[in-house]
Motif scaffolding. Structure first.
Motif, PDB file in Angstrom:
ATOM      1  N   UNK A 105       0.823  -1.212   0.000  1.00 13.29           N
ATOM      2  CA  UNK A 105       0.000   0.000   0.000  1.00 13.29           C
ATOM      3  C   UNK A 105       0.859   1.265   0.000  1.00 13.29           C
ATOM      4  N   UNK A 106       1.892   1.296   0.839  1.00 17.63           N
ATOM      5  CA  UNK A 106       2.744   2.478   0.938  1.00 17.63           C
ATOM      6  C   UNK A 106       3.474   2.740  -0.376  1.00 17.63           C
ATOM      7  N   UNK A 107       3.957   1.677  -1.024  1.00 19.83           N
ATOM      8  CA  UNK A 107       4.663   1.843  -2.296  1.00 19.83           C
ATOM      9  C   UNK A 107       3.720   2.332  -3.393  1.00 19.83           C
ATOM     10  N   UNK A 108       2.522   1.788  -3.404  1.00 15.93           N
ATOM     11  CA  UNK A 108       1.543   2.206  -4.418  1.00 15.93           C
ATOM     12  C   UNK A 108       1.186   3.679  -4.214  1.00 15.93           C
ATOM     13  N   UNK A 120      -4.019   9.895  -0.853  1.00 18.09           N
ATOM     14  CA  UNK A 120      -5.259   9.310  -0.339  1.00 18.09           C
ATOM     15  C   UNK A 120      -5.165   9.222   1.167  1.00 18.09           C
ATOM     16  N   UNK A 121      -6.308   9.211   1.813  1.00 18.29           N
ATOM     17  CA  UNK A 121      -6.356   8.976   3.240  1.00 18.29           C
ATOM     18  C   UNK A 121      -6.120   7.500   3.532  1.00 18.29           C
ATOM     19  N   UNK A 122      -5.833   7.204   4.798  1.00 18.47           N
ATOM     20  CA  UNK A 122      -5.509   5.832   5.163  1.00 18.47           C
ATOM     21  C   UNK A 122      -6.640   4.860   4.849  1.00 18.47           C
ATOM     22  N   UNK A 123      -7.854   5.205   5.240  1.00 20.76           N
ATOM     23  CA  UNK A 123      -8.982   4.272   5.039  1.00 20.76           C
ATOM     24  C   UNK A 123      -9.280   4.049   3.564  1.00 20.76           C
ATOM     25  N   UNK A 124      -9.259   5.130   2.807  1.00 22.97           N
ATOM     26  CA  UNK A 124      -9.540   4.983   1.380  1.00 22.97           C
ATOM     27  C   UNK A 124      -8.421   4.193   0.700  1.00 22.97           C
ATOM     28  N   UNK A 125      -7.182   4.450   1.089  1.00 19.33           N
ATOM     29  CA  UNK A 125      -6.052   3.717   0.514  1.00 19.33           C
ATOM     30  C   UNK A 125      -6.150   2.232   0.852  1.00 19.33           C
ATOM     31  N   UNK A 126      -6.518   1.915   2.087  1.00 22.41           N
ATOM     32  CA  UNK A 126      -6.659   0.515   2.485  1.00 22.41           C
ATOM     33  C   UNK A 126      -7.786  -0.163   1.697  1.00 22.41           C
TER      34      UNK A 126
END
Length: 152
Positions: A105-108, A120-126
């Motif tokens: 996720x962090x790399x993307x 993106x925010x954390x929840x949306x990214x997850x």
């Protein structure tokens, strides 16, 4: 203390401070509504130069329909913006996969930020990360996790 008593006016029964009478406004509102030239009640009120409250009193059914139309349009736009953000996320996800790098996720997110300048925010990214793995059919998440049973 005494209240000031205002004289009763024989003007418009809905107390609209408009140059037009209620029947003309109702006809114009009906034309605006049927033509679809206004997206919501606020735009209709602005075009007719009256308040939204007045339109609710004048034509409650049309006003409610305009409110509902505005809500539906805002919802569709929100979905479109979310899909555009996911498309950017998906492109970065696929680029990493094709380069042979595990798409964490962090790399993307880092790749997406460099490419588009958007984050993106954390929840949306997850949520996007899980959706991307589901689309790629290489989910690191357990696909069929056992359900908990109640203790008897």
């Amino acid at each position: 203390m005494l209240r000031k008593v205002y004289p009763i006016s024989n003007a418009d029964p809905l107390n609209c401070k408009s140059a037009k009478d209620s029947q003309n406004l109702l006809a114009e509102l009906d034309v605006l509504f049927r033509s679809g030239s206004t997206e919501n009640l606020h735009q209709a009120a602005r075009l007719l130069n009256v308040t939204e409250t007045f339109l609710h009193k004048l034509a409650p059914e049309i006003a409610a329909s305009l409110v509902q139309r505005g809500t539906a349009i805002r919802h569709c736009r929100r979905i479109q913006r979310e899909e555009a953000r996911f498309h950017d996320f998906w492109q970065s996800f696929q680029e990493l996969r094709f380069e042979g790098i595990y798409p964490a996720r962090v790399k993307v997110l880092e790749r997406m930020r460099r490419r588009t300048g958007k984050g993106l925010g954390f929840r949306e990214a997850a949520r996007f990360h899980k959706r991307a793995f589901d689309l790629a059919e290489t989910s690191p998440y357990p696909s069929a996790s056992p359900t908990r049973t109640s203790r008897d």
